[in-house]
Design a protein around this motif. Structure first.
Motif, PDB file in Angstrom:
ATOM      1  N   GLU A 226       0.828  -1.201   0.000  1.00  0.00           N
ATOM      2  CA  GLU A 226       0.000   0.000   0.000  1.00  0.00           C
ATOM      3  C   GLU A 226       0.864   1.253   0.000  1.00  0.00           C
ATOM      4  OE1 GLU A 226      -3.679  -0.017  -0.027  1.00  0.00           O
ATOM      5  OE2 GLU A 226      -2.924  -1.909  -0.841  1.00  0.00           O
ATOM      6  N   TRP A 227       1.946   1.255   0.794  1.00  0.00           N
ATOM      7  CA  TRP A 227       2.867   2.378   0.835  1.00  0.00           C
ATOM      8  C   TRP A 227       4.146   1.952   1.540  1.00  0.00           C
ATOM      9  CZ3 TRP A 227       3.697   3.157   5.941  1.00  0.00           C
ATOM     10  CH2 TRP A 227       2.641   2.987   6.828  1.00  0.00           C
ATOM     11  N   GLU A 228       5.186   2.785   1.380  1.00  0.00           N
ATOM     12  CA  GLU A 228       6.486   2.547   2.013  1.00  0.00           C
ATOM     13  C   GLU A 228       6.991   3.853   2.608  1.00  0.00           C
ATOM     14  OE1 GLU A 228       9.373   0.664  -0.522  1.00  0.00           O
ATOM     15  OE2 GLU A 228       7.828  -0.451  -1.594  1.00  0.00           O
ATOM     16  N   LEU A 229       7.740   3.749   3.722  1.00  0.00           N
ATOM     17  CA  LEU A 229       8.358   4.910   4.351  1.00  0.00           C
ATOM     18  C   LEU A 229       9.829   4.630   4.611  1.00  0.00           C
ATOM     19  CD1 LEU A 229       5.905   5.917   7.246  1.00  0.00           C
ATOM     20  CD2 LEU A 229       6.299   7.152   5.127  1.00  0.00           C
ATOM     21  N   ASP A 230      10.656   5.672   4.475  1.00  0.00           N
ATOM     22  CA  ASP A 230      12.059   5.565   4.889  1.00  0.00           C
ATOM     23  C   ASP A 230      12.501   6.807   5.658  1.00  0.00           C
ATOM     24  OD1 ASP A 230      12.278   7.411   2.860  1.00  0.00           O
ATOM     25  OD2 ASP A 230      13.552   6.173   1.594  1.00  0.00           O
ATOM     26  N   ALA A 231      11.529   7.679   6.003  1.00  0.00           N
ATOM     27  CA  ALA A 231      11.785   8.846   6.853  1.00  0.00           C
ATOM     28  C   ALA A 231      10.744   8.808   7.972  1.00  0.00           C
ATOM     29  CB  ALA A 231      11.655  10.135   6.048  1.00  0.00           C
ATOM     30  N   PHE A 232      11.201   9.045   9.223  1.00  0.00           N
ATOM     31  CA  PHE A 232      10.328   8.830  10.375  1.00  0.00           C
ATOM     32  C   PHE A 232      10.388   9.995  11.350  1.00  0.00           C
ATOM     33  CE2 PHE A 232      11.744   4.812   8.668  1.00  0.00           C
ATOM     34  CZ  PHE A 232      10.542   4.162   8.451  1.00  0.00           C
ATOM     35  N   SER A 233       9.345  10.138  12.135  1.00  0.00           N
ATOM     36  CA  SER A 233       9.259  11.195  13.140  1.00  0.00           C
ATOM     37  C   SER A 233      10.231  10.911  14.291  1.00  0.00           C
ATOM     38  CB  SER A 233       7.835  11.263  13.700  1.00  0.00           C
ATOM     39  OG  SER A 233       7.567  10.108  14.492  1.00  0.00           O
ATOM     40  N   GLY A 234      10.468  11.944  15.083  1.00  0.00           N
ATOM     41  CA  GLY A 234      11.300  11.778  16.277  1.00  0.00           C
ATOM     42  C   GLY A 234      10.710  10.751  17.226  1.00  0.00           C
ATOM     43  N   LEU A 235       9.387  10.739  17.384  1.00  0.00           N
ATOM     44  CA  LEU A 235       8.740   9.764  18.256  1.00  0.00           C
ATOM     45  C   LEU A 235       9.013   8.343  17.777  1.00  0.00           C
ATOM     46  CD1 LEU A 235       6.858   8.977  20.590  1.00  0.00           C
ATOM     47  CD2 LEU A 235       4.934   9.298  19.014  1.00  0.00           C
ATOM     48  N   THR A 236       8.895   8.120  16.476  1.00  0.00           N
ATOM     49  CA  THR A 236       9.159   6.784  15.928  1.00  0.00           C
ATOM     50  C   THR A 236      10.604   6.387  16.180  1.00  0.00           C
ATOM     51  OG1 THR A 236       7.436   7.022  14.262  1.00  0.00           O
ATOM     52  CG2 THR A 236       9.132   5.365  13.837  1.00  0.00           C
ATOM     53  N   HIS A 237      11.540   7.300  15.963  1.00  0.00           N
ATOM     54  CA  HIS A 237      12.958   6.992  16.227  1.00  0.00           C
ATOM     55  C   HIS A 237      13.204   6.716  17.710  1.00  0.00           C
ATOM     56  CE1 HIS A 237      14.867   7.353  12.339  1.00  0.00           C
ATOM     57  NE2 HIS A 237      14.143   8.440  12.090  1.00  0.00           N
ATOM     58  N   ASP A 238      12.501   7.425  18.591  1.00  0.00           N
ATOM     59  CA  ASP A 238      12.644   7.164  20.025  1.00  0.00           C
ATOM     60  C   ASP A 238      12.117   5.784  20.394  1.00  0.00           C
ATOM     61  OD1 ASP A 238      13.765   9.665  20.421  1.00  0.00           O
ATOM     62  OD2 ASP A 238      11.906  10.563  21.214  1.00  0.00           O
ATOM     63  N   ARG A 239      10.985   5.410  19.826  1.00  0.00           N
ATOM     64  CA  ARG A 239      10.362   4.115  20.131  1.00  0.00           C
ATOM     65  C   ARG A 239      11.055   2.954  19.443  1.00  0.00           C
ATOM     66  NH1 ARG A 239       5.995   3.270  17.943  1.00  0.00           N
ATOM     67  NH2 ARG A 239       5.418   1.538  19.299  1.00  0.00           N
ATOM     68  N   LEU A 240      11.546   3.191  18.235  1.00  0.00           N
ATOM     69  CA  LEU A 240      12.141   2.123  17.423  1.00  0.00           C
ATOM     70  C   LEU A 240      13.511   2.572  16.912  1.00  0.00           C
ATOM     71  CD1 LEU A 240       8.950   1.268  15.338  1.00  0.00           C
ATOM     72  CD2 LEU A 240       9.851  -0.030  17.288  1.00  0.00           C
ATOM     73  N   PRO A 241      14.501   2.705  17.803  1.00  0.00           N
ATOM     74  CA  PRO A 241      15.819   3.166  17.359  1.00  0.00           C
ATOM     75  C   PRO A 241      16.349   2.311  16.203  1.00  0.00           C
ATOM     76  CG  PRO A 241      15.740   2.975  19.749  1.00  0.00           C
ATOM     77  CD  PRO A 241      14.474   2.365  19.222  1.00  0.00           C
ATOM     78  N   GLY A 242      16.883   2.981  15.204  1.00  0.00           N
ATOM     79  CA  GLY A 242      17.471   2.277  14.072  1.00  0.00           C
ATOM     80  C   GLY A 242      16.498   1.911  12.973  1.00  0.00           C
ATOM     81  N   ILE A 243      15.211   2.301  13.099  1.00  0.00           N
ATOM     82  CA  ILE A 243      14.259   1.966  12.037  1.00  0.00           C
ATOM     83  C   ILE A 243      14.735   2.594  10.735  1.00  0.00           C
ATOM     84  CG2 ILE A 243      12.708   3.908  12.533  1.00  0.00           C
ATOM     85  CD1 ILE A 243      10.376   1.951  11.745  1.00  0.00           C
ATOM     86  N   ARG A 244      14.683   1.797   9.659  1.00  0.00           N
ATOM     87  CA  ARG A 244      15.163   2.273   8.358  1.00  0.00           C
ATOM     88  C   ARG A 244      14.078   2.266   7.300  1.00  0.00           C
ATOM     89  NH1 ARG A 244      20.358  -1.611   8.411  1.00  0.00           N
ATOM     90  NH2 ARG A 244      18.606  -3.039   8.481  1.00  0.00           N
ATOM     91  N   LYS A 245      13.175   1.295   7.380  1.00  0.00           N
ATOM     92  CA  LYS A 245      12.165   1.155   6.323  1.00  0.00           C
ATOM     93  C   LYS A 245      10.924   0.516   6.928  1.00  0.00           C
ATOM     94  CE  LYS A 245      11.497  -0.611   1.660  1.00  0.00           C
ATOM     95  NZ  LYS A 245      12.109  -1.287   0.531  1.00  0.00           N
ATOM     96  N   LEU A 246       9.764   0.968   6.439  1.00  0.00           N
ATOM     97  CA  LEU A 246       8.487   0.390   6.836  1.00  0.00           C
ATOM     98  C   LEU A 246       7.631   0.250   5.589  1.00  0.00           C
ATOM     99  CD1 LEU A 246       6.340   1.148   9.890  1.00  0.00           C
ATOM    100  CD2 LEU A 246       5.278   1.210   7.647  1.00  0.00           C
ATOM    101  N   VAL A 247       7.015  -0.904   5.414  1.00  0.00           N
ATOM    102  CA  VAL A 247       6.147  -1.172   4.272  1.00  0.00           C
ATOM    103  C   VAL A 247       4.792  -1.612   4.811  1.00  0.00           C
ATOM    104  CG1 VAL A 247       5.782  -2.627   2.237  1.00  0.00           C
ATOM    105  CG2 VAL A 247       8.090  -1.878   2.828  1.00  0.00           C
ATOM    106  N   GLU A 248       3.720  -0.978   4.312  1.00  0.00           N
ATOM    107  CA  GLU A 248       2.388  -1.466   4.671  1.00  0.00           C
ATOM    108  C   GLU A 248       1.921  -2.430   3.594  1.00  0.00           C
ATOM    109  OE1 GLU A 248      -1.270   0.498   6.603  1.00  0.00           O
ATOM    110  OE2 GLU A 248      -1.734   0.492   4.442  1.00  0.00           O
ATOM    111  N   LEU A 249       1.547  -3.638   4.041  1.00  0.00           N
ATOM    112  CA  LEU A 249       0.990  -4.674   3.176  1.00  0.00           C
ATOM    113  C   LEU A 249      -0.490  -4.812   3.507  1.00  0.00           C
ATOM    114  CD1 LEU A 249       3.751  -7.393   3.672  1.00  0.00           C
ATOM    115  CD2 LEU A 249       3.628  -5.599   1.919  1.00  0.00           C
ATOM    116  N   ARG A 250      -1.262  -5.211   2.495  1.00  0.00           N
ATOM    117  CA  ARG A 250      -2.696  -5.373   2.716  1.00  0.00           C
ATOM    118  C   ARG A 250      -3.196  -6.637   2.043  1.00  0.00           C
ATOM    119  NH1 ARG A 250      -7.509  -1.153   1.145  1.00  0.00           N
ATOM    120  NH2 ARG A 250      -9.166  -2.382   2.071  1.00  0.00           N
ATOM    121  N   ALA A 251      -4.024  -7.369   2.800  1.00  0.00           N
ATOM    122  CA  ALA A 251      -4.764  -8.516   2.268  1.00  0.00           C
ATOM    123  C   ALA A 251      -6.185  -8.379   2.796  1.00  0.00           C
ATOM    124  CB  ALA A 251      -4.144  -9.838   2.720  1.00  0.00           C
ATOM    125  N   GLY A 252      -7.107  -8.010   1.946  1.00  0.00           N
ATOM    126  CA  GLY A 252      -8.473  -7.739   2.402  1.00  0.00           C
ATOM    127  C   GLY A 252      -8.459  -6.590   3.395  1.00  0.00           C
TER     128      GLY A 252
END
Length: 156
Positions: A36-62
């Protein structure tokens, strides 16, 4: 103080992995998910909660959405069978035959995708409990368990 019931709806299930692309391919093969979408830039809150996050992909099935993401310096270890985690996520299917199809798809997806599996366990048999509910349990490549459920009253 009495509170009114709060209507809850699941928005997504987040899955941490060490290989976003391979995990995305596996879910596409197993559940027929679409990206559905992909991210490679994240908010400060996301970096605080998930240090080192580099990529997020949303997948959808139904109506099911999966957020697959990685983090730098991941341990490479999945959850052990006795570690604290969500024990499993239950997803309802409309037809009992869908459980057979999902089991076959899981086996095919495992054969055709190249992934390091955290736990080498095959899918369960399809079991029926005393109320007529049918269940299939499977692990994803990261060691996370899903239960696919069919309720007998859905056939009535």
């Amino acid at each position: 103080m009495n509170r009114p019931d709060i209507a809850l709806t699941v928005n997504h299930i987040a899955i941490q992995t060490d290989d976003v692309e391979a995990t995305t391919a596996w879910y596409r093969e197993f559940l027929g998910t679409t990206v559905e979408w992909e991210l490679d830039a994240f908010s400060g809150l996301t970096h605080d909660r998930l240090p080192g996050i580099r990529k997020l992909v949303e997948l959808r099935a139904g109506d099911v959405r999966l957020h697959v993401f990685d983090r730098a310096d991941h341990s490479g270890q999945g959850p052990g069978p006795r570690d604290y985690q969500f024990q499993h996520v239950g997803i309802v299917v409309d037809d009992k035959q869908d459980l057979v199809v999902l089991r076959e798809r899981w086996l095919r997806a495992k054969d055709v995708t190249t992934l390091k599996w955290q736990r080498e366990e095959p899918p369960s048999d399809i079991v029926v409990d005393s109320s007529g509910m049918s269940s299939l349990y499977v692990l994803d490549p990261n060691g996370l368990e899903f239960e696919f459920i069919h309720f007998a009253e859905a056939d009535s």
